[in-house]
Scaffold this motif. Sequence first.
Motif, PDB file in Angstrom:
ATOM      1  N   VAL A  55       0.839  -1.198   0.000  1.00 22.91           N
ATOM      2  CA  VAL A  55       0.000   0.000   0.000  1.00 22.91           C
ATOM      3  C   VAL A  55       0.873   1.246   0.000  1.00 22.91           C
ATOM      4  CG1 VAL A  55      -1.940  -1.159   1.094  1.00 22.91           C
ATOM      5  CG2 VAL A  55      -0.185  -0.090   2.519  1.00 22.91           C
ATOM      6  N   TYR A 178      -7.985   0.976   2.914  1.00 19.97           N
ATOM      7  CA  TYR A 178      -7.140   1.769   2.018  1.00 19.97           C
ATOM      8  C   TYR A 178      -7.963   2.126   0.779  1.00 19.97           C
ATOM      9  CZ  TYR A 178      -3.396  -0.207   4.887  1.00 19.97           C
ATOM     10  OH  TYR A 178      -2.596  -0.587   5.944  1.00 19.97           O
ATOM     11  N   GLY A 183      -4.607   3.148  -0.969  1.00 17.09           N
ATOM     12  CA  GLY A 183      -4.553   4.415  -0.257  1.00 17.09           C
ATOM     13  C   GLY A 183      -4.342   5.602  -1.170  1.00 17.09           C
ATOM     14  N   TYR A 196      -4.426  10.957  -1.253  1.00 18.55           N
ATOM     15  CA  TYR A 196      -4.124   9.789  -0.430  1.00 18.55           C
ATOM     16  C   TYR A 196      -5.145   9.759   0.705  1.00 18.55           C
ATOM     17  CZ  TYR A 196       0.121   9.765  -3.127  1.00 18.55           C
ATOM     18  OH  TYR A 196       0.997   9.724  -4.186  1.00 18.55           O
ATOM     19  N   TYR A 198      -6.936   6.988   3.785  1.00 19.16           N
ATOM     20  CA  TYR A 198      -7.166   5.699   4.435  1.00 19.16           C
ATOM     21  C   TYR A 198      -8.056   5.933   5.646  1.00 19.16           C
ATOM     22  CZ  TYR A 198      -3.707   6.979   8.019  1.00 19.16           C
ATOM     23  OH  TYR A 198      -3.024   7.606   9.039  1.00 19.16           O
TER      24      TYR A 198
END
Length: 361
Positions: A55, A178, A183, A196, A198
Motif C-alpha cells: 500500500v 485503504y 490508499g 491519499y 485511508y
Amino acid sequence: MRKTTIGAAAIASALIASMGLVSAGTATATTAAGPAATDSSAASGKGLADTNLPVLVDPTTDLTYNPDRPNQSWYVTAHVTAGGHRYGFLAHYNQFNVGDPDQWRTLSAVSITDEDTGWYTKSEIGLAPGAGLSDKQGVDIHTDNITWTGDAKEMKLRAKVPEGTIDVMFRPRGNVLYNMGTGYFPMFGDARYNNYEYALPTMDTSGTLTLNGHTDKVRGQSWLDRQWGALPADLTSGRASWAWMNLNLSNGDKVSLWKTKYDKENSWATVLKPDGTQTVAEATLTPDSSSLWTSPHTGKSYPTRWKVSIPGEHAKLNVTVHAEDQELVTTRRYEGTAAVAGTVGHRPVTGTTYIEVAGGQ
C-alpha cells in the motif's frame, strides 16, 4: 458493472502506476510489514491488523502532520449511545489550499446530532494556516474546540460545542481501509489531483457526553478518515463537487463511497470485508431530488435521501439523514449523520453513515 478484489498483484500494479506521483514528493510511500490482513485483531481486540500488501500509506506514521502536504484532513465520525439516546458526532480539522499559496483556509469543526430527536448543534472555528498542529508523532491537534491526541493504538478527543463537551477514548482495531486498495486515488478522475486516503473504520469509543450540565456515559463506534492531496485551483468556483459516505453495515462491511464531478463524473466504492479483503467497485449515488433541504444560512440545497447501488456487491441501499439542518456554514458543506437500510448479496442489512456533500453551486 465492474469490481476488482484487491490482492497483492492488483495492488502492485496500482503501486507501479502511482510511483511517478509518489516520487514527485507529494507523499512518502510505505509498505506495512507483517502477516496478511486477517480479522484476528478484530476478534481479539488487540489493535490494528497488519498487512504485507504494497500500500502507499502507513496508517501509523501518516497520522502525523506533515507541513509539506497540501490539503490535509483529520476527520472522525461516531455513532454512539448516551443517556438512552443515539447520537452522531463529528470532529474535523481541515486545512486546504486551492492553488494560491496565499489562500489557505483552515477549519476546526465539531457537531453533535441526536439521532432520535433530530436535535443538532455545532461549533466552527476558522484558523490561520497550521494553527493548532504540531509534528509530534500521531495526532496532535489543539484548537479552541478540539483537543485530539494519540496514535494508531489509542487516541483521546475532547471536543466542544456551545452546550457542552465530548470526552472520549478511541481504540482502533481490525483492518485498515485503504481507498482504492492502495490508499491512493486520482481525485475527480484526474492524476493532477493525486490524493491519499485511508480509514481506521472500527474504533471502540467510550467516555462521556456533557450537554447543558448533564453528563452521560458514551459507548459506540467511530471511524477515522485521514486524507491529503491536491485540489483544483478553482475549487471554490462551484465547478467541482463531491459526495462521500462512510458506510458501516450490519454484515460487517465497511465502505468508503465517492461520487466526484469536475469535467467528468466518477463514482466508486472501496469495500472492506470482515476478513480483511478489500474490493474496489463501480457504484452509483443517486440523490432523491424530492428530498432537497435548502439551508436558511447559505441558500444552498442538499439532498437528504440517497439511493446507493454497488452492482458488483449486489448492494442496494437507501440512505436517510437523521436531521435536515446539518450544514457547516463556514465551508458551505453538508456533514450529516444518516441511517442505512437495504440489501447486500440479496440479504437485508442496516447501518450508519455520515454524508459529506461539498462544492457545486
